[in-house]
Scaffold this motif. Structure first.
Motif, short mmCIF file in Angstrom:
data_model
loop_
_atom_site.label_atom_id
_atom_site.label_comp_id
_atom_site.label_asym_id
_atom_site.label_seq_id
_atom_site.Cartn_x
_atom_site.Cartn_y
_atom_site.Cartn_z
N THR A 175 29.80 -0.91 -8.72
CA THR A 175 29.55 -0.11 -7.53
C THR A 175 28.76 -0.99 -6.56
O THR A 175 28.32 -2.07 -6.95
CB THR A 175 28.74 1.15 -7.88
OG1 THR A 175 27.47 0.74 -8.37
CG2 THR A 175 29.46 2.00 -8.91
N PRO A 176 28.57 -0.52 -5.33
CA PRO A 176 27.83 -1.36 -4.38
C PRO A 176 26.47 -1.79 -4.92
O PRO A 176 26.05 -2.93 -4.73
CB PRO A 176 27.68 -0.44 -3.16
CG PRO A 176 28.83 0.49 -3.25
CD PRO A 176 29.12 0.69 -4.70
N ARG A 177 25.74 -0.90 -5.64
CA ARG A 177 24.40 -1.30 -6.07
C ARG A 177 24.32 -1.72 -7.53
O ARG A 177 23.34 -2.31 -7.97
CB ARG A 177 23.38 -0.22 -5.77
CG ARG A 177 23.57 1.02 -6.61
CD ARG A 177 22.43 2.00 -6.35
NE ARG A 177 22.41 2.98 -7.42
CZ ARG A 177 21.36 3.24 -8.16
NH1 ARG A 177 20.22 2.63 -7.97
NH2 ARG A 177 21.44 4.15 -9.13
N GLY A 178 25.38 -1.39 -8.29
CA GLY A 178 25.28 -1.76 -9.71
C GLY A 178 26.56 -1.46 -10.46
O GLY A 178 27.64 -1.87 -10.04
N TYR A 179 26.43 -0.73 -11.59
CA TYR A 179 27.59 -0.47 -12.44
C TYR A 179 27.61 0.99 -12.86
O TYR A 179 26.58 1.65 -12.96
CB TYR A 179 27.57 -1.37 -13.68
CG TYR A 179 27.80 -2.82 -13.33
CD1 TYR A 179 29.10 -3.33 -13.27
CD2 TYR A 179 26.73 -3.66 -13.06
CE1 TYR A 179 29.32 -4.65 -12.94
CE2 TYR A 179 26.94 -4.98 -12.73
CZ TYR A 179 28.24 -5.49 -12.67
OH TYR A 179 28.45 -6.78 -12.34
N LEU A 180 28.85 1.47 -13.19
CA LEU A 180 29.06 2.86 -13.55
C LEU A 180 29.97 2.92 -14.78
O LEU A 180 30.96 2.20 -14.87
CB LEU A 180 29.73 3.58 -12.37
CG LEU A 180 30.18 5.02 -12.58
CD1 LEU A 180 28.95 5.94 -12.69
CD2 LEU A 180 31.05 5.47 -11.42
N LEU A 181 29.61 3.79 -15.70
CA LEU A 181 30.45 3.99 -16.88
C LEU A 181 31.54 4.99 -16.54
O LEU A 181 31.27 6.03 -15.95
CB LEU A 181 29.57 4.52 -18.03
CG LEU A 181 30.21 4.59 -19.41
CD1 LEU A 181 30.52 3.18 -19.92
CD2 LEU A 181 29.26 5.29 -20.39
N GLU A 182 32.77 4.69 -16.92
CA GLU A 182 33.89 5.61 -16.66
C GLU A 182 34.56 5.97 -17.97
O GLU A 182 35.38 5.19 -18.47
CB GLU A 182 34.91 4.93 -15.74
CG GLU A 182 34.43 4.80 -14.32
CD GLU A 182 35.56 4.32 -13.41
OE1 GLU A 182 36.27 3.37 -13.82
OE2 GLU A 182 35.74 4.89 -12.34
N PRO A 183 34.21 7.13 -18.53
CA PRO A 183 34.84 7.51 -19.81
C PRO A 183 36.35 7.65 -19.64
O PRO A 183 36.80 8.08 -18.57
CB PRO A 183 34.18 8.84 -20.14
CG PRO A 183 33.59 9.34 -18.87
CD PRO A 183 33.30 8.15 -18.02
N GLY A 184 37.10 7.29 -20.68
CA GLY A 184 38.55 7.39 -20.60
C GLY A 184 38.99 8.83 -20.75
O GLY A 184 38.98 9.61 -19.79
N ALA A 185 39.31 9.22 -21.98
CA ALA A 185 39.79 10.58 -22.22
C ALA A 185 38.63 11.58 -22.20
O ALA A 185 38.83 12.76 -21.91
CB ALA A 185 40.50 10.63 -23.58
N ALA A 186 37.43 11.12 -22.52
CA ALA A 186 36.31 12.04 -22.67
C ALA A 186 35.89 12.62 -21.32
O ALA A 186 35.99 11.97 -20.30
CB ALA A 186 35.12 11.31 -23.30
N SER A 187 35.41 13.89 -21.40
CA SER A 187 35.00 14.56 -20.17
C SER A 187 33.48 14.51 -19.99
O SER A 187 32.98 14.89 -18.96
CB SER A 187 35.46 16.02 -20.21
OG SER A 187 35.00 16.60 -21.42
#
Lengths: 406, 209
Positions: free
Chosen positions: A307-319
């Motif tokens: 992201t512009p300021r850092g990082y983001l976790l993006e779960p796959g199938a999980a909600s």
């Protein structure tokens, strides 16, 4: 067949070791030595108990094979209670075979349950289950039935099958009441505490609260992506990525998980994962490299986006994303977990149960001792470690059974 | 010495609530079994339990024609069979006391691992004389002037008649392997009643004539 031995045996099986000692304190014949040994073991003096049983074993005649076998079973139980896990199990196996051959099925069953309990302590759950499967619970006397159910519960707890554990503990309690042995009831009670006490901390959406074991089990079965800080793994249902040997990657995953669905700034990641307050270019490059590695490791379960300021976790199938942490954090939790049974452990037994090297275990114990979390007593090979903050509970020593004909 | 296999006539039990038989006696009508915390009267023809007396009953049992005697821990109790009252107690000799019999105005007490039979004064508990055996002594009984005792070491058990003066073994009835004798009594005629220890059984063995 011998009045005082019978009376002392009756006292022992009712959980009255002092009453038993009163009756045979002054006798040095083999059955009296054996009973004194078991009484001392019930009173917690394992060293004296072991010596008395060894003397008894020698004092029984060459023809009294079953009596000797019972002494060996009692010695094995003392070894287990004093967490002497390196005890020669072959002797126990041959004693069990002798008892089976002579029709003493109760003590033979007792020997089998000792084998299962040792394997459980060593965390060899499959083998422990296999050993238990050789026993028919309905055929066991109440005290042994309680021990059997406690072992089933112990295995289920380690597997996080909390319903199975709860049902087994209810069986254990019924049997312990039938047996009328207070030490067994105390053991059931402390196992119930373990089932109901907070087992972990859940961090999700920036909030945290304590979870009981069954809630942990439910969480692991849910659709959430779980960053498991108890076992240093990332899980999504049955898919597991272990990061146990990659502490920096795990630290990054955890930071991303705790912030989710928000992102984490580069500086925060550098400060907390690399443990430095000053972030320069080299740190930023290292962060990029480590995150690349994390992305590769987590690929089956989740993505990591810049992201512009850092990082983001993006779960796959999980909600959902949840971080599962130990209820109280600190180093060497697994050592403390083993010591929480309240028994004195040798460092070699701890190393065996942890699957760690002697040296690493020793280092962990010394660190914990410096922090005041564990204590030791004895010197050299006799040195034992305990966790003083945990209320101790007794490992029940059962009567090794009627003496010949008694 | 005359050695033969014991001829088993009957086998009763195990009886409900009785784990181990420690002592056996016969009052002419019932066989009494000492089973730890009770004395139990059994009909020797049907094997049916009749009644019981709550008392410590750790080893040998005897009957003198009017009273029951019972070894309990380090004492010998004298019990009135009808009421179950303990009329008196005497100290038992120190050691591993096992079987008990009544004969000729004395009590005869077997000592298991010491391989001895003591003749003792039923009023004071004093030892009057001692007979040595060469095997572990369990039950003891007198019948027609013959002294018999049971032995039990590991899987081996037998009934033996010994010379009351010399201790010499005169006759030996060997029990089948794994069948122990923990208490012994005769009915004064053809039968021996044998306690079966932890099997909880009462066995009837033919007395050879």
């Amino acid at each position: 067949m011998d009045a005082l031995i019978t009376a002392a045996g009756r006292a022992l099986s009712a959980g009255d070791p002092l009453g038993a000692l009163n009756r045979v304190a002054l006798r040095d014949d083999a059955p009296a030595l054996a009973l004194r040994g078991i009484a001392m073991a019930q009173l917690g003096d394992f060293t004296r108990a072991r010596l008395l049983l060894q003397r008894a074993s020698r004092a029984f005649g060459a023809r009294e094979e079953t009596a000797r076998a019972r002494c060996i079973v009692a010695e094995a139980e003392i070894a287990l209670a004093s967490r002497d896990l390196g005890w020669p199990t072959k002797r126990l196996d041959s004693a069990r075979a002798t008892l089976e051959a002579h029709g003493d099925l109760t003590n033979a069953a007792h020997a089998r349950s000792l084998v299962a309990r040792r394997l459980l302590l060593l965390g060899r759950l499959g083998q422990a289950e296999h050993a238990l499967a050789q026993l028919e619970p309905s055929a066991l006397p109440p005290a042994l039935g309680a021990v059997h159910a406690l072992t089933v519960a112990g295995i289920a707890l380690r597997r996080l099958h909390t319903e199975t554990a709860r049902a087994a503990l209810e069986r254990a309690e019924r049997s312990a009441r039938l047996a009328g042995v207070p030490a067994l009831l105390a053991e059931v009670e402390s196992a119930c505490l373990a089932l109901n006490a907070p087992a972990a901390r859940l961090v999700s959406h920036g909030q945290e609260h304590l979870l009981q074991l069954h809630e942990v089990e439910a969480l692991l079965q849910s659709k959430a992506l779980v960053i498991d800080a108890c076992r240093h793994a990332v899980r999504d249902g049955d898919a597991v990525v272990s990061l146990a040997t990659r502490p920096v990657l795990f630290a990054l995953a955890r930071l991303l998980g705790e912030a989710w669905p928000a992102d984490v700034s580069r500086d925060a990641l550098i400060a907390r994962a690399f443990r430095t307050r000053f972030a320069d270019d080299s740190h930023r490059i290292r962060l990029r490299v480590e995150l690349g590695r994390l992305r590769a490791a987590l690929a089956p379960l989740a993505g990591v986006r810049a992201t512009p300021r850092g990082y983001l976790l993006e779960p796959g199938a999980a909600s959902e994303v949840a971080v599962l942490a130990r209820p109280i954090e600190g180093k060497h939790g697994e050592v403390l977990a083993l010591l929480s049974d309240g028994e004195p452990w040798s460092s070699s037994a701890l190393a065996m149960a942890l699957g760690a090297s002697q040296r690493n275990t020793q280092r962990a114990l010394e660190a914990l001792a410096d922090a005041g979390k564990v204590q030791s007593f004895g010197r050299g090979r006799a040195r034992r470690w305990i966790a003083p903050s945990v209320p101790g509970f007794t490992t029940t020593l059962l009567l090794p059974g009627p003496l010949p004909g008694a | 010495m005359n050695r033969s296999a014991a001829e088993l006539l009957e086998e009763f039990g195990p009886f409900p609530g009785m784990d181990s038989v420690h002592g056996v006696t016969y009052d002419g009508r019932h066989v009494w079994l000492a089973t730890g915390d009770r004395l139990n009267a059994i009909d020797p023809d049907t094997g049916e339990p009749q009644r019981s007396i709550e008392t410590a009953a750790d080893a040998g049992t005897a009957f003198d024609g009017r009273h029951l005697f019972q070894v309990a821990e380090d004492r010998i109790l004298k019990i009135e069979p009808a009421s179950g009252h303990i009329l008196s107690t005497i100290p038992a000799p120190p050691g591993g006391n096992s079987g008990l019999a009544w004969a000729e105005g004395s009590l005869w007490l077997g000592q298991y691992r010491d391989r001895k039979i003591h003749q003792i004064d039923p009023d004071s508990g004093a030892i009057l004389r001692t007979i040595e055996s060469n095997r572990f002594v369990t039950g003891v009984t007198w019948v027609d002037g013959e002294l018999w005792h049971g032995t039990w070491e590991e899987d081996g058990s037998d009934l033996r008649r010994i010379d009351p003066d010399s201790g010499e073994v005169l006759q030996q009835l060997e029990m089948p392997q794994g069948m122990g004798v923990s208490g012994l009594e005769s009915d004064g005629a053809e039968r021996f009643f044998c306690g079966g220890g932890a099997s909880g059984k009462l066995r009837v063995v033919r007395r050879p004539r």
